[in-house]
Design a protein around this motif. Sequence first.
Motif, PDB file in Angstrom:
ATOM      1  N   ARG A  77       0.829  -1.205   0.000  1.00 35.55           N
ATOM      2  CA  ARG A  77       0.000   0.000   0.000  1.00 35.55           C
ATOM      3  C   ARG A  77       0.866   1.259   0.000  1.00 35.55           C
ATOM      4  O   ARG A  77       0.444   2.300  -0.516  1.00 35.55           O
ATOM      5  CB  ARG A  77      -0.944   0.000   1.204  1.00 35.55           C
ATOM      6  N   ASN A  80       2.047   1.812  -3.796  1.00 34.83           N
ATOM      7  CA  ASN A  80       1.084   2.434  -4.714  1.00 34.83           C
ATOM      8  C   ASN A  80       0.463   3.708  -4.159  1.00 34.83           C
ATOM      9  O   ASN A  80      -0.478   4.260  -4.755  1.00 34.83           O
ATOM     10  CB  ASN A  80      -0.002   1.436  -5.148  1.00 34.83           C
ATOM     11  N   GLY A  81       0.990   4.185  -3.039  1.00 33.63           N
ATOM     12  CA  GLY A  81       0.575   5.482  -2.515  1.00 33.63           C
ATOM     13  C   GLY A  81      -0.734   5.497  -1.766  1.00 33.63           C
ATOM     14  O   GLY A  81      -1.244   6.569  -1.426  1.00 33.63           O
ATOM     15  N   LEU A  82      -1.296   4.327  -1.455  1.00 32.80           N
ATOM     16  CA  LEU A  82      -2.519   4.292  -0.663  1.00 32.80           C
ATOM     17  C   LEU A  82      -2.243   4.632   0.800  1.00 32.80           C
ATOM     18  O   LEU A  82      -3.151   5.019   1.538  1.00 32.80           O
ATOM     19  CB  LEU A  82      -3.183   2.912  -0.764  1.00 32.80           C
ATOM     20  N   ILE A  97       7.251   8.743  -4.572  1.00 32.26           N
ATOM     21  CA  ILE A  97       5.814   8.599  -4.357  1.00 32.26           C
ATOM     22  C   ILE A  97       5.328   9.414  -3.157  1.00 32.26           C
ATOM     23  O   ILE A  97       4.288  10.079  -3.201  1.00 32.26           O
ATOM     24  CB  ILE A  97       5.463   7.105  -4.150  1.00 32.26           C
ATOM     25  N   LEU A 105      -0.321  11.925  -7.746  1.00 27.64           N
ATOM     26  CA  LEU A 105      -0.312  10.520  -7.383  1.00 27.64           C
ATOM     27  C   LEU A 105      -1.275   9.714  -8.262  1.00 27.64           C
ATOM     28  O   LEU A 105      -0.978   8.587  -8.651  1.00 27.64           O
ATOM     29  CB  LEU A 105      -0.680  10.362  -5.908  1.00 27.64           C
ATOM     30  N   ARG A 106      -2.412  10.312  -8.607  1.00 32.97           N
ATOM     31  CA  ARG A 106      -3.364   9.618  -9.486  1.00 32.97           C
ATOM     32  C   ARG A 106      -2.743   9.339 -10.842  1.00 32.97           C
ATOM     33  O   ARG A 106      -2.977   8.285 -11.440  1.00 32.97           O
ATOM     34  CB  ARG A 106      -4.637  10.450  -9.641  1.00 32.97           C
ATOM     35  N   ARG A 109      -0.167   6.455 -10.480  1.00 32.91           N
ATOM     36  CA  ARG A 109      -0.802   5.146 -10.248  1.00 32.91           C
ATOM     37  C   ARG A 109      -1.154   4.440 -11.553  1.00 32.91           C
ATOM     38  O   ARG A 109      -1.310   3.222 -11.577  1.00 32.91           O
ATOM     39  CB  ARG A 109      -2.054   5.304  -9.388  1.00 32.91           C
ATOM     40  N   ARG A 110      -1.287   5.186 -12.644  1.00 35.97           N
ATOM     41  CA  ARG A 110      -1.566   4.551 -13.932  1.00 35.97           C
ATOM     42  C   ARG A 110      -0.386   3.712 -14.408  1.00 35.97           C
ATOM     43  O   ARG A 110      -0.552   2.834 -15.261  1.00 35.97           O
ATOM     44  CB  ARG A 110      -1.917   5.610 -14.970  1.00 35.97           C
ATOM     45  N   ILE A 112       1.273   1.903 -12.294  1.00 32.31           N
ATOM     46  CA  ILE A 112       1.382   0.854 -11.277  1.00 32.31           C
ATOM     47  C   ILE A 112       0.108   0.012 -11.317  1.00 32.31           C
ATOM     48  O   ILE A 112      -0.954   0.451 -10.882  1.00 32.31           O
ATOM     49  CB  ILE A 112       1.570   1.445  -9.866  1.00 32.31           C
TER      50      ILE A 112
END
Length: 372
Positions: A77, A80-82, A97, A105-106, A109-110, A112
């Motif tokens: 997590r 992927n920056g969650l 990140i 970040l959005r 995420r494309r 990843i």
Amino acid sequence: MNMPLRADLADVREVPVAKADDLDRAMVRLEAVSKTFAARRGGGAVTALDHIDLAVAPGSVLGVIGRSGAGKSTLIRLVNGLERPSAGRIWVDGTDIAALGERELRQVRRSIGMIFQHFNLLSSRTAYGNIALPLEIAGVGRAEIKARVEPLLELVGLADKRDRYPAELSGGQKQRVGIARALATRPKVLLSDEATSALDPETTQSILDLLGTINRELGLTILLITHEMSVIRRIAKEVAVIDGGRIVERGDVYDIFTRPGHATTQSFLGGASGRAVPAGLAARLGPDRAAGSEAVVRVVFRGTLAAGAVVSSLSRELHADVKILSGAIDEVAGRPFGTLLIGLPSSDRHLAPALAYFAERGLDTEVLGYVA
């Protein structure tokens, strides 16, 4: 499935695989990363990860294995920056990140992709619709979506299931949809969070074979989280063992599998490749050596050495019976590996020369105990 990947799935190219400790070239890199969760009512703060250093080379497959609660899911997590790290830095393809705002970040995420244990498919969408979803969110046009989704359905072997809903698909088919969806945005990194743990063994093998094909032909970097050593050995090139929020062992899969150094790794290997002591023998095994007792020794064979010939030669050299109690031959990362449990007289004039005999031939040994 042996069909070649179509060139319109991604920019297919040969990706040089760097050494995992080459930090300048790492596709995914964590430096001194810690994550602490705030205290809950009635308890203190929880440190999920503690000073993690980790690098995944471009085009490589790194497996991270650990028990429940070891910190595996928190690690993925963070990548992927969650989640944001409490300390340390995380780079994906050269981008920090943790330093990004939500909008940036959005975008990152494309690049990843992510596949999940329970598939996370929308029940109201068909296989085609689920794969198309991230492209719709990104504002991709209908014609371009079709040009990407249809080859992906072919890739994962579901071209004939494009209009089926999740309720009409098996677990393995759902996971194939999940993999295709993760590839839709043409990521450079694929994260797998226990992606096979809800599947039966045969389906697990087919999914891992598919991931291996994707890795080889697209040069996709894969970070794979699991608690199953069988998953690691089938697909990963390297493995990191996590326990209590720390990386306790890291290295080449074959080396770690055949020569585990940490107790946590050894426990994961358990009964793999003849390591388990048969129940009847285990019940008689004790730690104390007595006159006339028999030593039980585990011998690990790496490579193509003929185990039977080695044992018979030892028996002649010792002028004593050497019993083969159990054993297995296996293959890890395409290389042979085997384990024997043998019994031999425990006296100093037999046991010490036997251990020296194996050491001279480069074989690892462990005295497991003694039986009367």
